[in-house]
Design a protein around this motif. Structure first.
Motif, PDB file in Angstrom:
ATOM      1  N   SER A   1      10.013  15.338  -6.726  1.00 47.64           N
ATOM      2  CA  SER A   1       9.400  14.128  -6.185  1.00 47.64           C
ATOM      3  C   SER A   1       8.034  14.504  -5.652  1.00 47.64           C
ATOM      4  O   SER A   1       7.852  15.593  -5.099  1.00 47.64           O
ATOM      5  CB  SER A   1      10.252  13.544  -5.048  1.00 47.64           C
ATOM      6  N   THR A   2       7.071  13.619  -5.814  1.00 47.99           N
ATOM      7  CA  THR A   2       5.742  13.868  -5.260  1.00 47.99           C
ATOM      8  C   THR A   2       5.572  13.269  -3.867  1.00 47.99           C
ATOM      9  O   THR A   2       4.558  13.492  -3.222  1.00 47.99           O
ATOM     10  CB  THR A   2       4.651  13.297  -6.189  1.00 47.99           C
ATOM     11  N   SER A   3       6.571  12.519  -3.389  1.00 50.10           N
ATOM     12  CA  SER A   3       6.495  11.957  -2.039  1.00 50.10           C
ATOM     13  C   SER A   3       7.894  11.697  -1.508  1.00 50.10           C
ATOM     14  O   SER A   3       8.552  10.727  -1.907  1.00 50.10           O
ATOM     15  CB  SER A   3       5.693  10.654  -2.017  1.00 50.10           C
ATOM     16  N   SER A   4       8.347  12.555  -0.603  1.00 52.83           N
ATOM     17  CA  SER A   4       9.666  12.340   0.004  1.00 52.83           C
ATOM     18  C   SER A   4       9.667  11.082   0.865  1.00 52.83           C
ATOM     19  O   SER A   4      10.703  10.417   1.001  1.00 52.83           O
ATOM     20  CB  SER A   4      10.060  13.557   0.840  1.00 52.83           C
ATOM     21  N   GLN A   5       8.513  10.734   1.418  1.00 56.06           N
ATOM     22  CA  GLN A   5       8.426   9.498   2.200  1.00 56.06           C
ATOM     23  C   GLN A   5       8.711   8.286   1.316  1.00 56.06           C
ATOM     24  O   GLN A   5       9.447   7.373   1.706  1.00 56.06           O
ATOM     25  CB  GLN A   5       7.052   9.381   2.847  1.00 56.06           C
ATOM     26  N   ASP A   6       8.129   8.260   0.115  1.00 53.45           N
ATOM     27  CA  ASP A   6       8.393   7.159  -0.822  1.00 53.45           C
ATOM     28  C   ASP A   6       9.876   7.061  -1.153  1.00 53.45           C
ATOM     29  O   ASP A   6      10.429   5.961  -1.272  1.00 53.45           O
ATOM     30  CB  ASP A   6       7.598   7.353  -2.112  1.00 53.45           C
ATOM     31  N   ASN A   7      10.533   8.216  -1.331  1.00 51.34           N
ATOM     32  CA  ASN A   7      11.964   8.213  -1.639  1.00 51.34           C
ATOM     33  C   ASN A   7      12.765   7.542  -0.535  1.00 51.34           C
ATOM     34  O   ASN A   7      13.679   6.744  -0.808  1.00 51.34           O
ATOM     35  CB  ASN A   7      12.474   9.641  -1.829  1.00 51.34           C
ATOM     36  N   ILE A   8      12.431   7.861   0.709  1.00 51.09           N
ATOM     37  CA  ILE A   8      13.170   7.292   1.831  1.00 51.09           C
ATOM     38  C   ILE A   8      12.899   5.791   1.950  1.00 51.09           C
ATOM     39  O   ILE A   8      13.828   4.991   2.129  1.00 51.09           O
ATOM     40  CB  ILE A   8      12.797   8.030   3.133  1.00 51.09           C
TER      41      ILE A   8
END
Length: 385
Positions: free
Chosen positions: A351-358
């Motif tokens: 993933s390039t953004s764990s924040q986006d995943n959350i």
């Protein structure tokens, strides 16, 4: 005020990456500022072929001494070290500095220590004021201009509130013009939780740590997610979750790196982590998803480990995901090198953004109940540091 850092340099030319010091003259008083950054950030620079660093505190002390000696011909009245190495390292650094070079203050960070009064080591005053911008520290100093040293001082922590920091109507009007646009983007409701989730201590299992680790486990499709406890920046997540609230609590837009380890390697990773925490003053604790259950004995030794309810198979292979920054310092916290991991299987960005995943999960999925369920059992509690 410029960025100052004395312990990062460019390898080919051996020149400093940033300005190592800054001299400021205020009403006839010359102040020398020198910057020293945290060892964890330095560790990440190891993977950068052009960046070198003074890793240990002894090397940092020698560099500070070199800078101070280089400006003996200038009448420096006050010397201040701006550090981000933690309170315990500040104490060690002060002990290593010769009194003759004239360091007066260490203003530190990283360990989020709040001191009622500055510590004093080797005639050097050492101060910190906790985390974030909840308060600022104030020194009032009387400088002896003959000896170039602090003659008298007073210290206080000042809360950042309306009493001590009155609002500026001109600034309020300026910012108000942007507020509607910001509110429209960031105050949208992502989800509502059954109740507030806590993360009041970094060095133990927490409800919020469990939730974020479980979400990333679901989103990334790996066996184990290890989420740095310190990357959760607030002590709780309220029931009403907006984008702005979530971005304040988990502000890191960074990649997640996955790699393979055997069960034996996983046990060794956890053993190294806990030994560092219990015996070496380590500062990084991790939250992980519910499939992994680990018992840590009183002396920091690893007891039982279970995966999905079964004893850990030392020969089985597991995919583990770490935040990019923490993958960069995996040798420091888990005792594995990048070469070890490359030899054991593919290393890839999942993933390039764990924040986006959350955020995406919380917008589209039913939020799971993630209580403290004993996935991390510490027979001896760890103190915050």
């Amino acid at each position: 005020f410029p960025i100052v850092n004395a312990n990062l340099y460019i390898r080919p030319t051996e020149t400093n990456l940033f300005k190592p010091y800054h001299i400021l003259e205020i009403e006839g008083i010359r102040i020398l500022f020198i910057g020293i950054i945290t060892e964890e950030v330095i560790a990440v620079s190891k993977s950068e072929p052009l960046i070198g660093s003074f890793i240990c505190i002894e090397d940092a002390a020698r560099e500070i001494e070199y800078i101070c000696n280089s400006y003996k011909d200038i009448d420096i009245d006050l010397t201040v070290l701006l550090t981000h190495i933690g309170y315990e390292q500040d104490l060690k650094l002060a002990k290593l500095l010769p009194k003759e070079i004239g360091v007066d203050l260490i203003i530190g960070g990283h360990s989020h220590t709040i001191l009622e009064q500055p510590a004093e080591v080797n005639d050097i005053l050492i101060a910190q004021v906790g985390a974030g911008s909840e308060q600022i520290g104030r020194f009032d100093l009387l400088i002896n201009m003959d000896t170039n040293s602090v003659h008298e001082y007073s210290w206080q922590t000042v809360p950042i509130n309306d009493q001590h920091c009155p609002r500026d109507p001109v600034m309020d009007e300026l910012l108000g013009g942007y507020q509607a646009e910001i509110d429209g983007k960031y105050n949208t409701v992502i989800c509502r939780l059954p109740r507030k989730l806590e993360h009041d201590r970094r060095f133990r299992e927490t409800e919020l740590g469990n939730l974020f680790a479980d979400i990333l486990h679901y989103q990334l499709g790996v066996d184990i997610v290890m989420l740095a406890s310190g990357s959760i920046r607030k002590k709780s997540l309220p029931r009403l979750v907006t984008r702005s609230v979530l971005m304040e609590i988990y502000p890191y837009v960074e990649s997640m790196i996955s790699f393979s380890v055997s069960g034996l390697m996983l046990r060794d990773m956890l053993s190294h982590l806990m030994q560092t925490l219990y015996h070496e003053g380590g500062r990084e604790f991790y939250q992980w998803n519910k499939d992994l259950r680990v018992e840590v004995l009183a002396d920091g030794e690893i007891g039982s480990i279970e995966m999905q309810g079964e004893p850990l198979d030392p020969k089985a292979q597991y995919r583990v995901a770490l935040q990019e920054y923490h993958y960069g310092i995996i040798d420091e916290n888990f005792g594995l090198t990048h070469d070890d991991l490359a030899d054991n299987g593919r290393v890839r960005v999942v993933s390039t953004s764990s924040q986006d995943n959350i955020i995406e999960y919380m917008k589209t999925q039913k939020i799971p109940y993630s209580p403290c369920d004993g996935r991390i059992t510490l027979h001896t509690p760890l103190e915050d540091r």
